[in-house]
Motif scaffolding. Structure first.
Motif, PDB file in Angstrom:
ATOM      1  N   THR A  94      -5.678   1.140  -7.630  1.00  0.00           N
ATOM      2  CA  THR A  94      -5.490   1.803  -6.332  1.00  0.00           C
ATOM      3  C   THR A  94      -4.438   1.230  -5.777  1.00  0.00           C
ATOM      4  O   THR A  94      -3.932   0.015  -5.822  1.00  0.00           O
ATOM      5  N   SER A  95      -4.023   2.124  -4.656  1.00  0.00           N
ATOM      6  CA  SER A  95      -3.023   1.494  -3.433  1.00  0.00           C
ATOM      7  C   SER A  95      -3.097   0.385  -2.936  1.00  0.00           C
ATOM      8  O   SER A  95      -2.500  -0.602  -2.476  1.00  0.00           O
ATOM      9  N   LYS A 149       0.782  -1.154  -0.118  1.00  0.00           N
ATOM     10  CA  LYS A 149       0.052   0.108   0.015  1.00  0.00           C
ATOM     11  C   LYS A 149       0.981   1.295  -0.014  1.00  0.00           C
ATOM     12  O   LYS A 149       0.598   2.314  -0.786  1.00  0.00           O
ATOM     13  N   SER A 150       1.835   1.171   0.881  1.00  0.00           N
ATOM     14  CA  SER A 150       2.610   2.365   0.841  1.00  0.00           C
ATOM     15  C   SER A 150       3.604   2.725  -0.522  1.00  0.00           C
ATOM     16  O   SER A 150       3.690   3.700  -0.934  1.00  0.00           O
ATOM     17  N   GLY A 210       2.339   1.493  -3.230  1.00  0.00           N
ATOM     18  CA  GLY A 210       1.461   1.719  -4.107  1.00  0.00           C
ATOM     19  C   GLY A 210       0.951   3.502  -4.046  1.00  0.00           C
ATOM     20  O   GLY A 210       0.807   4.024  -5.370  1.00  0.00           O
ATOM     21  N   LYS A 211       0.831   3.955  -3.073  1.00  0.00           N
ATOM     22  CA  LYS A 211       0.767   5.304  -3.068  1.00  0.00           C
ATOM     23  C   LYS A 211       1.696   6.352  -3.941  1.00  0.00           C
ATOM     24  O   LYS A 211       1.615   7.146  -4.555  1.00  0.00           O
ATOM     25  N   LEU A 249       1.170   5.617  -7.750  1.00  0.00           N
ATOM     26  CA  LEU A 249      -0.022   6.246  -8.320  1.00  0.00           C
ATOM     27  C   LEU A 249       0.386   7.739  -8.399  1.00  0.00           C
ATOM     28  O   LEU A 249       0.020   8.516  -9.133  1.00  0.00           O
ATOM     29  N   GLU A 265      -4.269   5.464 -12.215  1.00  0.00           N
ATOM     30  CA  GLU A 265      -5.589   5.556 -11.513  1.00  0.00           C
ATOM     31  C   GLU A 265      -6.559   5.596 -12.447  1.00  0.00           C
ATOM     32  O   GLU A 265      -7.652   5.168 -12.155  1.00  0.00           O
TER      33      GLU A 265
END
Length: 448
Positions: A99-100, A80-81, A83-84, A87, A94
């Motif tokens: 998504t993250s 997730k980190s 992924g941010k 993006l 996006e």
């Protein structure tokens, strides 16, 4: 040069028919991967497989199942980190609906399965299976019936390759998405290759068996992963995060288990983890906690949190080189805390992995797996290649094998016959392997 839009391609397939499934509104493809794994029989079996220590009556020592869940949790945070960041850097992702959380789900699902192909009795189980074919007369007699690349699989059993095989097995009902399967494959090569590049982490081990090269080739083509040589490929970049999640967890949590069992002193653990935690370490707050377990829990959480941050920073730094295939190292070897992890590794080897209970478990694993392979492989050999010696005992032994040994005509090929036998034995839990060994060796009787 790889690109993220293709690397994160949705859809799933058996890599032969290339038939993708339709998406659901309430779950992404990658969230479905995670759910399918959780409910699968191979994943449930991990609850009765050794992580490091023999399965104890006490609940605090980790099994393969609890370890896999923890690695998956760390993997989700890493994904997730990262992924941010992706993006922000590639806003077109996006617009494609990525998504993250999707990237976190891919890493979490791949991490959840990272040990799914490991045999009973931990890594010593891998050595036991390999040594049986290398050295045991009942293993050696199969060599003339196999091609060179097939024999290479048998004499160097690899849990990662067994995991890839299990994830593609239709009977397991997994049929994971393209991205998750590629992120799982940390070592995208077969056992036998022309020349191994020791400088490339992805070639340290192998990730699929000889009969599945074509399936990985199809997967790599779908995701735009280039070949790095004959029958070798670059890693999917998210595989670096899956590897980091595993490295972080076994470094910190094996140390915690060792301290809980009294093999490592609390003071040693505090010194090592405080070095990772850095300025956030508060000795006064730690000393205010009453129990050793509370102290270990807070140290573990803070150390893992810091290692996640450092690993994501390292991923950001080398992300473009991952896409080109130029970067091929373990993230945890490149982070600021790498020197501390090396200290933890040396301590763990000396005080944990070479401790009496671990060595006893490994010795037992060699005996049990060698004994099972001897009994079953000899009976199969007599039935198909030396019928004059096929005995009533052999006949009784073969009735204990799964149904596919009696109905699958393809399995009568010697390599696939052995592949199915290794599937059967490596898929056993520790307790079942020990129980069956005692029965086929006449050490105990059913119901006794």
């Amino acid at each position: 040069m790889m690109n993220w839009e293709q690397l994160l391609r949705a859809g799933r397939s058996d890599l032969k028919k290339r038939t993708a499934s339709s998406p659901e509104q309430y779950r992404s493809e990658f969230e479905r991967d995670y759910d399918r794994i959780i409910f699968s029989a191979p994943f449930r079996n991990l609850q009765d497989k050794t992580q490091v220590f023999p399965l104890p009556e006490l609940d605090f020592v980790h099994t393969r199942l609890t370890h896999s869940l923890e690695v998956s949790s760390v993997g989700r945070s890493l994904g997730k980190s990262a992924g941010k960041y992706l993006l922000q850097k590639y806003p077109e992702l996006e617009s494609k609906g990525i998504t993250s959380s999707d990237i976190g789900a891919i890493v979490a699902a791949a991490a959840l399965t990272h040990d799914i192909g490991n045999p009973p009795f931990g890594h010593s189980g891998e050595d036991a299976i390999s040594d049986f074919f290398k050295f045991h007369p009942c293993g050696q007699m199969w060599k003339p019936h196999l091609h060179e690349e097939e024999w290479a699989d048998m004499i160097s059993f690899e849990g990662n390759a067994q995991g890839f095989r299990m994830l593609l097995e239709k009977d397991n009902g997994l049929q994971l998405s393209f991205a998750t399967l590629a992120a799982f494959t940390k070592y995208p090569r077969p056992a036998k290759i022309e020349k191994k590049d020791k400088n490339r982490r992805s070639q340290k081990k192998y990730g699929f068996f000889a009969d599945q090269i074509g399936q990985y080739h199809n997967l790599a083509k779908l995701l735009g992963i280039p070949a790095s040589g004959k029958d070798t490929w670059y890693r999917h970049p998210l595989a670096f995060l899956v590897e980091a999640a595993d490295d972080i967890c076994y470094s910190i949590i094996d140390l915690e288990d060792g301290c809980t069992l009294g093999l490592v002193q609390l003071e040693e653990v505090v010194t090592l983890l405080a070095e990772i935690i850095g300025d956030r370490f508060n000795e006064e707050k730690l000393n205010s906690l009453n129990s050793k377990s509370q102290k270990l829990a807070i140290l573990r959480a803070m150390a893992i949190g810091r290692l996640i941050e450092e690993s994501v920073d390292c991923f950001k730094k080398y992300e473009e080189q991952m896409l080109s295939g130029e970067f091929d190292s373990a993230l945890t070897d490149m982070i600021d805390s790498a020197h501390v992890l090396e200290k933890i590794s040396r301590l763990s080897i000396n005080k944990i992995y070479r401790s009496q209970p671990v060595l006893e478990k490994e010795a037992a694993g060699f005996q049990v797996l060698e004994g099972l392979l001897e009994v079953f492989s000899k009976a199969l050999y007599h039935k198909y290649y030396d019928s004059d010696r096929f005995s009533g005992q052999d006949r009784s032994i073969l009735r204990l094998l799964p149904e596919e040994f009696r109905t699958d005509k393809e399995a009568l090929m010697p390599y696939l016959l052995l592949r199915n036998l290794v599937d059967f034995i490596s898929g056993m839990t520790d307790k079942y392997a020990l129980s069956l060994y005692r029965k086929v060796k006449g050490i105990s009787l059913p119901g006794a």
